[in-house]
Motif scaffolding. Structure first.
Motif, mmCIF file in Angstrom:
data_model
loop_
_atom_site.group_PDB
_atom_site.id
_atom_site.type_symbol
_atom_site.label_atom_id
_atom_site.label_comp_id
_atom_site.label_asym_id
_atom_site.label_seq_id
_atom_site.Cartn_x
_atom_site.Cartn_y
_atom_site.Cartn_z
ATOM 1 N N MET A 1 0.843 -1.186 0.000
ATOM 2 C CA MET A 1 0.000 0.000 0.000
ATOM 3 C C MET A 1 0.886 1.245 0.000
ATOM 4 N N ALA A 2 0.453 2.270 -0.714
ATOM 5 C CA ALA A 2 1.255 3.481 -0.841
ATOM 6 C C ALA A 2 1.437 4.169 0.506
ATOM 7 N N THR A 3 2.573 4.829 0.658
ATOM 8 C CA THR A 3 2.821 5.584 1.882
ATOM 9 C C THR A 3 1.902 6.804 1.923
ATOM 10 N N LEU A 4 1.677 7.327 3.114
ATOM 11 C CA LEU A 4 0.769 8.461 3.296
ATOM 12 C C LEU A 4 1.446 9.805 3.056
ATOM 13 N N ALA A 5 2.741 9.784 2.848
ATOM 14 C CA ALA A 5 3.497 10.986 2.481
ATOM 15 C C ALA A 5 4.649 10.527 1.597
ATOM 16 N N THR A 6 5.262 11.458 0.893
ATOM 17 C CA THR A 6 6.326 11.123 -0.048
ATOM 18 C C THR A 6 7.604 11.871 0.303
ATOM 19 N N GLU A 7 8.679 11.479 -0.378
ATOM 20 C CA GLU A 7 9.945 12.181 -0.176
ATOM 21 C C GLU A 7 9.807 13.649 -0.573
ATOM 22 N N ALA A 8 8.997 13.911 -1.595
ATOM 23 C CA ALA A 8 8.768 15.300 -2.003
ATOM 24 C C ALA A 8 8.118 16.106 -0.877
ATOM 25 N N ASP A 9 7.241 15.470 -0.110
ATOM 26 C CA ASP A 9 6.626 16.155 1.036
ATOM 27 C C ASP A 9 7.673 16.487 2.091
ATOM 28 N N LEU A 10 8.626 15.588 2.285
ATOM 29 C CA LEU A 10 9.708 15.858 3.233
ATOM 30 C C LEU A 10 10.560 17.025 2.759
ATOM 31 N N VAL A 11 10.922 17.015 1.489
ATOM 32 C CA VAL A 11 11.755 18.074 0.925
ATOM 33 C C VAL A 11 11.051 19.426 1.040
ATOM 34 N N ALA A 12 9.730 19.432 0.841
ATOM 35 C CA ALA A 12 8.975 20.677 0.933
ATOM 36 C C ALA A 12 9.062 21.286 2.324
ATOM 37 N N ARG A 13 9.332 20.448 3.314
ATOM 38 C CA ARG A 13 9.371 20.934 4.691
ATOM 39 C C ARG A 13 10.780 21.220 5.201
ATOM 40 N N ILE A 14 11.770 20.546 4.634
ATOM 41 C CA ILE A 14 13.128 20.698 5.154
ATOM 42 C C ILE A 14 14.067 21.371 4.160
ATOM 43 N N GLY A 15 13.633 21.508 2.919
ATOM 44 C CA GLY A 15 14.455 22.172 1.921
ATOM 45 C C GLY A 15 15.208 21.209 1.024
ATOM 46 N N SER A 16 15.922 20.278 1.622
ATOM 47 C CA SER A 16 16.656 19.276 0.851
ATOM 48 C C SER A 16 17.030 18.131 1.781
ATOM 49 N N LEU A 17 17.335 16.996 1.194
ATOM 50 C CA LEU A 17 17.781 15.835 1.950
ATOM 51 C C LEU A 17 19.187 15.465 1.525
ATOM 52 N N THR A 18 19.982 15.033 2.469
ATOM 53 C CA THR A 18 21.298 14.530 2.127
ATOM 54 C C THR A 18 21.143 13.171 1.455
ATOM 55 N N PRO B 1 -5.215 13.338 3.405
ATOM 56 C CA PRO B 1 -5.509 14.619 4.059
ATOM 57 C C PRO B 1 -4.232 15.338 4.486
ATOM 58 N N ASP B 2 -4.245 16.667 4.390
ATOM 59 C CA ASP B 2 -3.049 17.461 4.679
ATOM 60 C C ASP B 2 -2.513 17.234 6.085
ATOM 61 N N ASP B 3 -3.415 17.099 7.061
ATOM 62 C CA ASP B 3 -2.931 16.937 8.435
ATOM 63 C C ASP B 3 -2.261 15.582 8.630
ATOM 64 N N VAL B 4 -2.705 14.569 7.895
ATOM 65 C CA VAL B 4 -2.063 13.250 7.981
ATOM 66 C C VAL B 4 -0.685 13.298 7.335
ATOM 67 N N VAL B 5 -0.570 13.978 6.196
ATOM 68 C CA VAL B 5 0.745 14.155 5.547
ATOM 69 C C VAL B 5 1.695 14.865 6.503
ATOM 70 N N ARG B 6 1.202 15.912 7.146
ATOM 71 C CA ARG B 6 2.042 16.679 8.073
ATOM 72 C C ARG B 6 2.563 15.808 9.209
ATOM 73 N N ILE B 7 1.690 14.981 9.770
ATOM 74 C CA ILE B 7 2.085 14.149 10.902
ATOM 75 C C ILE B 7 3.095 13.086 10.470
ATOM 76 N N MET C 1 6.969 12.789 11.897
ATOM 77 C CA MET C 1 7.518 11.564 12.481
ATOM 78 C C MET C 1 8.823 11.158 11.802
ATOM 79 N N VAL C 2 8.840 11.262 10.473
ATOM 80 C CA VAL C 2 10.023 10.847 9.711
ATOM 81 C C VAL C 2 11.172 11.839 9.905
ATOM 82 N N LEU C 3 10.869 13.137 9.864
ATOM 83 C CA LEU C 3 11.924 14.136 9.978
ATOM 84 C C LEU C 3 12.586 14.115 11.344
#
Length: 205
Positions: free
Chosen positions: A1-18, A135-141, A145-147
């Protein structure tokens, strides 16, 4: 099953990933999505499923939400009686199905009408539920958790101690960078997705 957020969602919040963070992100997103699904008991992703549910007072409450369509309701036979596809049921447009008396079905098993205990109590329901977009709030959570893992200063647990004058403290910690965790505030935010009460799910296909 697909994840509830993506790497792009992480990048949008932190700027970039190593490179190391990017390599670890998929597994952590999968872990965080699984934890959110387990806590809320919701899949979130749009899908069609068939579940076996027990009725309560002639009502079936569908556990996965939001429900977008109900395709079929089948009364499950017992003690040798066959399963019967019902036609006299009504979906309220949200998560509740009201069952009819069965009079609209020809040649129902006589045992169903012999006594009150003869009427089936379990039903197999095929329905579609979930969101086309998480939902946006689920993506945020999930991202939060991941960050926390990806930006943790250390991957290993250990002992932290410090002394200030005559006072000192010692703190043992787990490796916060190795596993996702859900905070009390995140659980509180997710509580609105958890079913408050309803029909018991006995089997999922």
């Amino acid at each position: 099953m697909a994840t509830l957020a993506t790497e792009a969602d992480l990048v949008a919040r932190i700027g970039s990933l190593t490179a190391d963070q990017s390599a670890r992100a998929p597994a952590l997103l999968d872990d965080a999505s699984g934890m959110v699904r387990s806590y809320t008991r919701q899949q979130f992703t749009a899908a069609t499923q068939t579940q076996t549910l027990r009725s309560q007072g002639g009502l079936l409450r569908l556990p996965q939400r939001p429900v977008t369509a109900v395709a079929q309701v089948v009364a499950i036979g017992y003690n040798g009686t066959p399963d019967v596809t019902l036609v006299d049921w009504w979906w309220d447009g949200t998560d509740l199905i009201k069952l009819g008396s069965g009079n609209m079905v020809i040649n129902l098993p006589e045992r169903w009408f012999d006594d009150e205990s003869g009427w089936p109590s379990t039903f197999r329901v095929t329905y579609t539920s979930g969101y086309e977009q998480t939902p946006d709030d689920v993506v945020r959570i999930v991202c939060s958790m991941v960050l926390r893992c990806l930006t943790a200063p250390t991957l290993v647990g250990g002992v932290t101690s410090e002394s200030i004058g005559p006072y000192s403290y010692r703190l043992e910690s787990a490796g916060v960078g190795t596993a996702v965790s859900m905070s009390a505030d995140e659980r509180k935010d997710l509580d609105r997705y958890r079913p408050k009460a309803g029909t018991i799910t006995t089997r999922t296909y």
